[in-house]
Design an enzyme around this catalytic site. Structure first.
Site, PDB file in Angstrom:
ATOM      1  N   LYS A  22       0.844  -1.200   0.000  1.00 42.65           N
ATOM      2  CA  LYS A  22       0.000   0.000   0.000  1.00 42.65           C
ATOM      3  C   LYS A  22       0.876   1.244   0.000  1.00 42.65           C
ATOM      4  O   LYS A  22       1.891   1.301   0.701  1.00 42.65           O
ATOM      5  CB  LYS A  22      -0.924   0.034   1.212  1.00 42.65           C
ATOM      6  CG  LYS A  22      -1.852   1.255   1.213  1.00 42.65           C
ATOM      7  CD  LYS A  22      -2.881   1.192   2.323  1.00 42.65           C
ATOM      8  CE  LYS A  22      -2.326   1.593   3.659  1.00 42.65           C
ATOM      9  NZ  LYS A  22      -3.370   1.708   4.695  1.00 42.65           N
ATOM     10  N   ARG A  82     -10.329  -0.604   7.839  1.00 39.29           N
ATOM     11  CA  ARG A  82      -9.487  -1.508   8.632  1.00 39.29           C
ATOM     12  C   ARG A  82      -8.977  -0.828   9.889  1.00 39.29           C
ATOM     13  O   ARG A  82      -8.736  -1.472  10.913  1.00 39.29           O
ATOM     14  CB  ARG A  82      -8.369  -2.098   7.781  1.00 39.29           C
ATOM     15  CG  ARG A  82      -7.362  -1.149   7.152  1.00 39.29           C
ATOM     16  CD  ARG A  82      -6.313  -0.698   8.121  1.00 39.29           C
ATOM     17  NE  ARG A  82      -5.050  -0.385   7.507  1.00 39.29           N
ATOM     18  CZ  ARG A  82      -4.162   0.444   8.051  1.00 39.29           C
ATOM     19  NH1 ARG A  82      -4.442   1.100   9.182  1.00 39.29           N
ATOM     20  NH2 ARG A  82      -2.998   0.627   7.463  1.00 39.29           N
ATOM     21  N   ASP A 106     -14.747  17.950  18.334  1.00 40.10           N
ATOM     22  CA  ASP A 106     -13.809  18.339  17.294  1.00 40.10           C
ATOM     23  C   ASP A 106     -13.619  19.845  17.379  1.00 40.10           C
ATOM     24  O   ASP A 106     -14.518  20.576  17.838  1.00 40.10           O
ATOM     25  CB  ASP A 106     -14.341  17.952  15.906  1.00 40.10           C
ATOM     26  CG  ASP A 106     -13.278  18.043  14.816  1.00 40.10           C
ATOM     27  OD1 ASP A 106     -12.699  17.003  14.466  1.00 40.10           O
ATOM     28  OD2 ASP A 106     -13.018  19.169  14.337  1.00 40.10           O
ATOM     29  N   ASP A 139       0.333   8.507  14.232  1.00 41.40           N
ATOM     30  CA  ASP A 139       0.825   7.467  13.332  1.00 41.40           C
ATOM     31  C   ASP A 139       2.063   7.909  12.568  1.00 41.40           C
ATOM     32  O   ASP A 139       2.395   7.373  11.524  1.00 41.40           O
ATOM     33  CB  ASP A 139      -0.271   7.061  12.340  1.00 41.40           C
ATOM     34  CG  ASP A 139      -0.739   8.229  11.485  1.00 41.40           C
ATOM     35  OD1 ASP A 139      -0.315   9.376  11.748  1.00 41.40           O
ATOM     36  OD2 ASP A 139      -1.515   7.999  10.542  1.00 41.40           O
ATOM     37  N   LYS A 162       3.961  12.936  16.569  1.00 38.35           N
ATOM     38  CA  LYS A 162       2.536  13.061  16.889  1.00 38.35           C
ATOM     39  C   LYS A 162       2.248  12.480  18.270  1.00 38.35           C
ATOM     40  O   LYS A 162       2.816  11.472  18.672  1.00 38.35           O
ATOM     41  CB  LYS A 162       1.680  12.327  15.853  1.00 38.35           C
ATOM     42  CG  LYS A 162       1.620  13.001  14.500  1.00 38.35           C
ATOM     43  CD  LYS A 162       0.634  12.274  13.588  1.00 38.35           C
ATOM     44  CE  LYS A 162       0.466  12.972  12.257  1.00 38.35           C
ATOM     45  NZ  LYS A 162      -0.529  12.284  11.391  1.00 38.35           N
ATOM     46  N   SER A 213      -2.285   2.482  18.160  1.00 39.43           N
ATOM     47  CA  SER A 213      -2.448   2.041  16.777  1.00 39.43           C
ATOM     48  C   SER A 213      -1.590   2.883  15.842  1.00 39.43           C
ATOM     49  O   SER A 213      -1.660   4.110  15.862  1.00 39.43           O
ATOM     50  CB  SER A 213      -3.922   2.169  16.375  1.00 39.43           C
ATOM     51  OG  SER A 213      -4.095   1.919  15.000  1.00 39.43           O
TER      52      SER A 213
END
Length: 333
Positions: free
Chosen positions: A69, A113, A164, A230, A234, A301
């Site tokens: 990917k 996913r 948000d 990610d 961050k 994650s």
């Protein structure tokens, strides 16, 4: 032999949330059992454009399938060019020949996913009787996380809070969820503190580079899915929360360099030894998940290439069964 081209519209017709969750859970188990190949993702940074691309290859032995990917992250895209923050393309490969079985949209698949991984983490790490969920970030992934949560836990969730920086996005998401799931328990909050205080499950999906959630807002028993961090630099969570928590990552090497723990580790506040284990180890039964209602658990994650391979393989199989997609000849064979 021809290569199957699958667009985002094709994938929307092919994939349902429950099947995606099962595919992702199964491939986490494969990883825990050591039955995948997945080199660390490669980053190329475009500092002048505040963006990057990642190259993510993997091979899943059980499925006998491989994929690569290419995915970007450009947070300024929506305001600057009207393009999505994240766009991706997946090449699905037959390991026995190297033939490109399919080229498919990876943008929607990535959103699916990633949300599925959050559900798997909640299944193994959150309290079974959780009732209140707080989501920080109402972008593409925030919306997908909310939809997956309501698909699986609609009858269990008593209140779903959304925050948000752009309040209009929260209001839009609230209305959309109420209509799609026929619920009235969605609340737009005014700030991060109101979103997470008293919540049983917290999901963060922002591009933040400084903590959004503070230590004194978090009570024993909370589970956090930290999905936004990610890339190096961050972070979304006060490092003091991490010090109190059982930290479960999707992949140790990726998490150390680009997950929620990357900044605290670079500052010397945490070490690799503070990581309890990988989610795949928990799913495979090699390590225990939540062990008490008082534990604070955190899933870090970073997004795994094997998740892409598993869901892309599912999409390809379903497309062949249903006759969807467009066949193309990339080169003479």
């Amino acid at each position: 032999m021809k290569t199957l081209l699958l667009t985002q519209d094709d994938l929307r017709d092919l994939l349902n949330f429950n099947d995606v969750i099962k595919a992702v859970e199964d491939v986490f188990r494969d990883k825990g059992l050591g039955k995948v190949q997945m080199p660390p993702k490669v980053y190329i940074f475009f500092k002048e454009y505040n963006g990057d691309i990642r190259i993510m290859p993997s091979y899943v032995e059980r499925l006998n399938i491989s994929s690569v990917k290419i995915v970007n992250s450009h947070p300024l895209n929506p305001s600057r060019s009207g393009l999505p923050t994240v766009m991706a393309t997946i090449l699905l490969i037959d390991p026995s020949t190297g033939f490109p079985l399919s080229i498919m949209d990876g943008t929607y698949l990535t959103a699916l996913r990633t949300a599925a991984a959050g559900i798997v983490a909640i299944k193994y790490l959150a309290k079974e009787d959780f009732r209140v969920v707080g989501i920080i970030g109402a972008g593409v992934q925030g919306r997908m996380q909310a939809r997956f949560l309501l698909t699986i836990f609609k009858d269990q969730i008593e209140e779903l809070r959304i925050y948000d920086l752009v309040k209009a996005k929260c209001e839009e998401l609230r209305k959309s969820l109420m209509q799609e799931f026929d619920v009235s328990n969605i609340r737009v909050t005014e700030n991060p503190e109101a979103t997470v205080k008293g919540a049983d499950v917290i999901v963060t999906v922002t591009p933040s580079r400084k903590p959004i959630i503070m230590n004194d807002w978090i009570s024993p028993g909370v589970h956090l899915n930290c999905m936004g961090a990610d890339a190096p630099g961050k972070q979304e969570v006060d490092p003091n929360i991490l010090k109190r928590a059982k930290i479960v990552v999707d992949d140790v090497e990726q998490a150390v360099h680009s997950g929620e723990i990357n900044v605290p580790i670079s500052m010397g506040l945490l070490t690799k030894d503070d990581i309890y284990g990988e989610l795949g180890e928990v799913v495979a039964g090699i390590k225990k998940g939540r062990e008490s209602d008082q534990e604070i658990t955190i899933f870090v994650s970073t997004g795994l290439a094997i998740q892409d391979t598993a869901v892309a393989s599912l999409a390809y199989r379903l497309a062949r069964e249903k006759g969807l997609g467009t066949e193309i000849s990339l080169f003479p064979v």
